[in-house]
Design an enzyme around this catalytic site. Structure first.
Site, PDB file in Angstrom:
ATOM      1  CB  ALA A  57      38.410  16.878  11.924  1.00  0.00           C
ATOM      2  CB  VAL A  83      31.633  17.240  11.453  1.00  0.00           C
ATOM      3  CG1 VAL A  83      31.893  17.992  12.604  1.00  0.00           C
ATOM      4  CG2 VAL A  83      31.890  18.535  10.391  1.00  0.00           C
ATOM      5  CE  LYS A  84      35.994   9.696  15.003  1.00  0.00           C
ATOM      6  NZ  LYS A  84      36.927   9.405  15.791  1.00  0.00           N
ATOM      7  CB  ILE A  85      28.901  15.112  16.223  1.00  0.00           C
ATOM      8  CG1 ILE A  85      29.066  16.091  15.104  1.00  0.00           C
ATOM      9  CG2 ILE A  85      28.187  15.749  17.208  1.00  0.00           C
ATOM     10  CD1 ILE A  85      29.364  17.554  15.311  1.00  0.00           C
TER      11      ILE A  85
END
Ligand code: E4P
Length: 217
Positions: A57, A83-85
């Site tokens: 996400a 967590v997509k960064i």
């Protein structure tokens, strides 16, 4: 190589998950828009219930404090959420902080060079997503970025996993597997093309026709 689906559409995920080959899912703000929702939490929860594997996400913030704050919430959404960064300077700061948490799994996205992949891995990213299709789109060699990154990671025993992303066709999956990617995140339409082959369809029809000649039905 692990196969993930690159979509936020629940019906697509259910269909491919029913094949028994799906190990994860990636979403991003554009995929959420295509699915017609901004409810990242509900979508992430539903995906995790279906797949039971890593589901990425993406944060919306562009500054490190904002990314970190979003990550605190995102990581409560489901057991397998990642967590997509974005791989920017601010993103590196956020990755460093988030990856120090017990469940701080990070997918470094929008990676277009081996240097970005190396920096993201050094910042603690679990996954680095190399955008093959978009690199090809500007006339460079996306698969070469995967190959070089895989060589660097192997040579220096860097644990981060390479995700082949921005996949445009089945050949990208084959080539990224050969190039050393650990994961391919595949659009629904490409996944469907991977299983389909006209000679298989012809072969099944011919088997049945021959069978009917002796078995009668
Ligand atoms: C993966 O997680 C990426 O966000 C996705 O593969 C990007 O694909 P695109 O380049 O087709 O938008």
């Amino acid at each position: 190589m692990h196969l993930w689906l690159d979509t936020a559409k629940i019906e697509e995920i259910r269909e491919i998950a029913s094949w028994g080959v799906l190990e994860g899912v990636t979403t991003n703000p554009s995929l959420m828009a295509r699915a017609g929702t901004a409810d990242r939490e509900s979508v992430t929860r539903m995906i995790d219930e279906i797949v039971g594997g890593p589901v990425s996400a993406e944060v919306i913030s562009t500054d490190a404090p904002g990314m970190v704050e979003e990550a605190r919430k995102i990581l409560t959404w489901s057991p397998h959420v990642v967590v997509k960064i974005p791989t920017t300077a601010e993103g590196l700061k956020a990755m460093k902080e988030i990856s120090s948490w017990p469940n701080g799994r990070v997918n470094a996205t929008l990676v277009f060079s081996p240097n970005q992949a190396l920096l993201a891995a050094k910042a603690g990213a679990t996954y680095v997503s190399i955008f093959i299709g978009r690199i090809d789109d500007v006339g460079q060699d996306g698969m070469e970025v995967v190959r070089v990154t895989a060589e660097i990671f192997d040579l220096h025993e860097i644990p981060a996993q390479i995700v082949a992303a921005s996949i445009r066709h089945p050949r990208h999956v084959v080539e990224s597997a050969l190039a050393g990617a650990h994961i391919a995140t595949i659009p629904y339409a490409v996944m469907k093309k991977m299983i389909g082959h006209p000679l298989t369809d012809v072969g099944v029809r011919r088997f049945l026709e021959d069978w009917k000649k002796v078995a009668g039905s």
